[in-house]
Scaffold this motif. Sequence first.
Motif, mmCIF file in Angstrom:
data_model
loop_
_atom_site.group_PDB
_atom_site.id
_atom_site.type_symbol
_atom_site.label_atom_id
_atom_site.label_comp_id
_atom_site.label_asym_id
_atom_site.label_seq_id
_atom_site.Cartn_x
_atom_site.Cartn_y
_atom_site.Cartn_z
ATOM 1 N N MET A 1 0.841 -1.190 0.000
ATOM 2 C CA MET A 1 0.000 0.000 0.000
ATOM 3 C C MET A 1 0.882 1.249 0.000
ATOM 4 O O MET A 1 1.864 1.324 0.715
ATOM 5 N N THR A 2 0.483 2.241 -0.789
ATOM 6 C CA THR A 2 1.246 3.467 -0.893
ATOM 7 C C THR A 2 0.946 4.390 0.288
ATOM 8 O O THR A 2 -0.204 4.564 0.659
ATOM 9 N N SER A 3 1.987 4.970 0.894
ATOM 10 C CA SER A 3 1.780 5.898 1.998
ATOM 11 C C SER A 3 1.376 7.258 1.459
ATOM 12 O O SER A 3 1.851 7.704 0.424
ATOM 13 N N VAL A 86 -2.908 4.311 -9.258
ATOM 14 C CA VAL A 86 -4.096 3.805 -9.942
ATOM 15 C C VAL A 86 -3.653 3.070 -11.200
ATOM 16 O O VAL A 86 -2.796 3.543 -11.945
ATOM 17 N N ALA A 87 -4.222 1.875 -11.423
ATOM 18 C CA ALA A 87 -3.900 1.062 -12.596
ATOM 19 C C ALA A 87 -5.178 0.814 -13.394
ATOM 20 O O ALA A 87 -6.259 0.626 -12.821
ATOM 21 N N TYR A 88 -5.039 0.788 -14.702
ATOM 22 C CA TYR A 88 -6.181 0.638 -15.605
ATOM 23 C C TYR A 88 -5.932 -0.533 -16.548
ATOM 24 O O TYR A 88 -4.902 -0.582 -17.235
ATOM 25 N N ALA A 167 -0.563 -0.797 -7.480
ATOM 26 C CA ALA A 167 -1.571 0.253 -7.403
ATOM 27 C C ALA A 167 -2.566 -0.042 -6.286
ATOM 28 O O ALA A 167 -2.899 -1.197 -6.018
ATOM 29 N N ASP A 168 -3.056 1.006 -5.650
ATOM 30 C CA ASP A 168 -4.048 0.862 -4.587
ATOM 31 C C ASP A 168 -5.471 0.932 -5.123
ATOM 32 O O ASP A 168 -6.413 0.560 -4.426
#
Length: 267
Positions: A1-3, A86-88, A167-168
């Motif tokens: 998880m990104t801080s 964010v990933a798509y 990505a979160d």
Amino acid sequence: MTSRGPGAATAAPLELDGLTVRYGAVTALDGVSLRLAAGTVTGLVGMNGSGKSTLFRSVMGLVRPDAGSVRLWGADPEAERRRGTVAYTPQAEEVDWSFPVCVRDVVRMGRYGRLGPARRPRREDERLVAEAIEKVGMSELADRRIGALSGGQRKRVFVARGLAQEADLLLLDEPLAGVDRTTEETLTALLRGLAAEGRTVLVSTHDLQNLEALCDDAVLLHRRVILHAAPAEVLRPENLARAFGGANGTGNGADTGDGARTREVPG
């Protein structure tokens, strides 16, 4: 998880407010407001031309809204996209399958934004790529060209790319379309596991039979948000009828608001 900063802890991973997108005279999204909770899988349900792909592309900055706003964790979406939070995963039709790359190459692309100035993968990057490929059950095909893969295998590869990106928020456009039962079960279990880890998933799907197993909640979309509720509520026949047939001039094209139909707009 990104801080993130302290304010992001209570902000929604994705919040749309009055999002409106037009293609010429055709309205693809009309005042869409939506808020996703962290650690959930949300299904995006609607007929072809209802605006699902346009919604994804708007979040990713690939389509410029005519009105409304997009916020990611309460922040500017462009900044979050640059950070790789964010990933798509687009529909297969948007991918050039003749491009000469293998599975590992495609998944490694998910690490690009996190590489150093030299853009050379480190040992940790390669470990994450291998783990992502393993999670989607594609380790034995890691060196195969993507053009030689089946439809279901291709879906798995692009989900793996999002996993490798760490990505979160994952935006998945029809990842279950045309896949076999094994792939469907693999991806469903994987997305449920990601939500349990605290990640947030928005997934468009036509697979209504699997909706309750896949999703915590679902959004019924036809240019506007018709309903955002538990899957069982969305699946009630009277609610589905509002989006899939008969009501308000719905059909194979976009509803102009006066009962007339126009050409179909992108998903």
